[in-house]
Write an enzyme that holds these catalytic residues in place. Structure first.
Site, PDB file in Angstrom:
ATOM      1  N   CYS A 331       0.834  -1.201   0.000  1.00 28.52           N
ATOM      2  CA  CYS A 331       0.000   0.000   0.000  1.00 28.52           C
ATOM      3  C   CYS A 331       0.874   1.258   0.000  1.00 28.52           C
ATOM      4  O   CYS A 331       1.550   1.525  -0.989  1.00 28.52           O
ATOM      5  CB  CYS A 331      -0.987  -0.039   1.165  1.00 28.52           C
ATOM      6  SG  CYS A 331      -2.412   1.062   0.889  1.00 28.52           S
ATOM      7  N   HIS A 422      -3.710  -5.170   0.944  1.00 28.60           N
ATOM      8  CA  HIS A 422      -3.405  -5.690   2.271  1.00 28.60           C
ATOM      9  C   HIS A 422      -3.872  -7.149   2.349  1.00 28.60           C
ATOM     10  O   HIS A 422      -4.793  -7.556   1.641  1.00 28.60           O
ATOM     11  CB  HIS A 422      -4.125  -4.878   3.351  1.00 28.60           C
ATOM     12  CG  HIS A 422      -3.689  -3.456   3.440  1.00 28.60           C
ATOM     13  ND1 HIS A 422      -2.458  -3.085   3.906  1.00 28.60           N
ATOM     14  CD2 HIS A 422      -4.332  -2.299   3.103  1.00 28.60           C
ATOM     15  CE1 HIS A 422      -2.355  -1.774   3.877  1.00 28.60           C
ATOM     16  NE2 HIS A 422      -3.474  -1.271   3.386  1.00 28.60           N
TER      17      HIS A 422
END
Length: 499
Positions: A331, A422
């Site tokens: 991310c 994630h």
């Protein structure tokens, strides 16, 4: 059985989240329809729900303990700190702005209506407080602790962490600093993380009950295996080891360094690596710690450009660019590895140069991506969840994950992998591929990934342990009576005198 309960704590990381998860697990085993609830959470560790919203990761874990899919109803207000003085506000799963002082907004109506709906739909709702109810400076406008307890008529159970020391003073003092109406809601105590001879503790517990008129419902023992899905940042200490990995499956260890960013988010991503035998995972805050690492992970960040600046100031940027060690970015960490970031949303910094380890550009957009995608990586089916404002707008590096529509997400080179997803490392076959790749680049031929490690099974086992602890070490009969009867308001009131 019908009712509700609020679990408060003497401090952050006292054990509120795990106790709520344990009670939910125990009640679900009894056939009770139970749901978790945290009115207001402050955390950068979050999860994506079935509705496509965002909640605190602890509430997602508690939902799994109750046998439920995560829902925005379980955490209606989530505050995600972007700096020491500002937080993004996520209301019922969606970002609605930024607060420099969270007291600027009144979330009471949303919180109470959401809780009312849960109480209609479930037999029991187990609520978790936030921080400590003894933060009297924040009592006005409180919707997460005693304010919630009084508005919703919730009996309150206070848990304290004995491993830190001073637990009797913490429990007594938490009660004593509250006003009479708030004290009336606190019904009992629980001691958490105890090791040693219970007989040595008992006189103190007897004193606490005598001094407050409130029982201690149980003493939960310390269990080393309870470390997964830790939400509180206190648990991610600088230069700290994550988990307790078993010995190597082969004859060599693999060493993983996770950069401990100042605004780290969803740090739980790396817990999957620490589940593996022979994989030693450590948070690091100094670039010197990278010299003996076989793999470096740059995790998510709630303030990507600011944390990228910190990487340069600390010397991490130079160390990563000059090194040959393999790198995984997740991310915000993925975005930092690119060529260029343009951010007028999160930091307002505009254009910033990335580390240049991946040939791609990222631009931040006002609308946050919240999704639970699936795809294929290295021939293995994978899934994850997305929580980010940044979007890749130019990419020359090959994609990492192929989506069902044939498009690609993330990027991969001989040395670097990056993804917005994630939870990607939770996919067992994919994770083993990453470990074999890192070991080969590091020259660790003696490292062999275990063939049967299951992160999902490890997480389920921990929830079962929590349920077992509640069954074995709490007075569950009194716990049920407390939930069903609500608060008894005629308990003794402690008076604090000052001079």
């Amino acid at each position: 059985m019908r009712g509700a309960l609020l679990v408060a704590g003497t401090s952050s990381d006292a054990g509120k989240s795990v106790l709520v998860a344990g009670i939910c697990r125990w009640l679900a085993r009894q056939g009770v329809r139970v749901a978790p609830f945290k009115a207001q959470n402050m955390s950068n560790n979050s999860a994506v729900t079935v509705e496509g919203g965002e909640i605190g990761r602890a509430q997602a874990t508690q939902a799994r303990a109750a046998g439920l899919e995560p829902s925005v109803r379980f955490n209606p207000v989530l505050l995600k700190p972007g700096s020491d003085r500002s937080s993004q506000v996520v209301l019922l799963g969606k970002p609605v702005g930024t607060l420099r002082d969270y007291r600027q907004r009144d979330f009471g109506a949303t919180v109470l209506s959401t809780l009312d709906g849960l109480r209609r739909d479930f037999d029991v709702v187990v609520c978790e407080g936030a921080g400590s109810p003894a933060e009297v400076n924040l009592r006005d406008g409180d919707v997460a602790n005693m304010g919630l307890a009084r508005a919703a008529d919730l009996p309150v159970l206070v848990v304290g962490d004995i491993d830190r020391g001073g637990v009797l003073a913490h429990l007594f003092g938490t009660l004593a600093v509250l006003g009479p109406a708030d004290q009336a809601m606190i019904q009992a105590f629980v001691v958490n993380k105890f090791r040693g001879d219970r007989g040595l503790l008992q006189p103190g517990l007897d004193w606490l009950t005598g001094a407050t008129g409130r029982p201690v419902l149980g003493v939960l023992p310390w269990r080393e295996e309870l470390w997964l899905d830790t939400e509180d940042s206190l648990s991610y200490a600088a230069d700290g080891v994550i988990g307790r990995p078993p010995p190597p499956h082969g004859d060599q260890w693999l060493r993983v360094a996770v950069v401990r960013l100042p605004r780290i988010s969803n740090a739980t991503d790396v817990e999957a690596l620490a589940c593996e035998p022979g994989v030693a995972v450590r948070f690091v805050t100094e670039p010197s710690r990278l010299t003996d690492a076989d793999l470096v992970v740059v995790p998510g960040s709630k303030s990507t450009v600011d944390d990228l600046r910190w990487l340069r100031e600390r010397g991490f940027a130079d160390a990563l660019v000059r090194s040959d060690v393999p790198v995984v970015g997740i991310c915000g960490g993925f975005q930092m590895l690119g060529t260029r970031i343009v951010d007028h949303v999160e930091s307002g910094a505009g254009a910033a140069a990335g580390l240049g380890l991946l040939d791609l550009d990222v631009e931040f957009e006002q609308e946050k991506t919240l999704a639970r995608p699936v795809g294929t990586a290295f021939g293995h089916p994978v899934s994850g969840y997305e929580i980010h404002h940044g979007r890749v707008v130019r990419q020359a590096a090959p994609g990492l994950v192929e989506r069902p529509d044939g498009s690609f997400e993330g990027a991969v080179t001989d040395r670097v992998m990056g993804t917005h997803w994630h939870g990607l490392l939770d996919n067992d076959a994919f994770r083993r591929h990453v470990l074999r790749w890192a070991a080969a680049r590091a020259g660790r031929a003696g490292f062999v990934p275990a063939p049967d490690t299951s992160v999902a099974a490890a997480r389920a086992a921990q929830l079962d342990v929590l349920g077992d602890l509640v069954a074995a070490h709490l007075d569950t009969g009194e716990l049920v009576r407390l939930i069903e009867r609500g608060p008894e308001r005629d308990l003794p009131h402690l008076v604090v005198t000052t001079t």
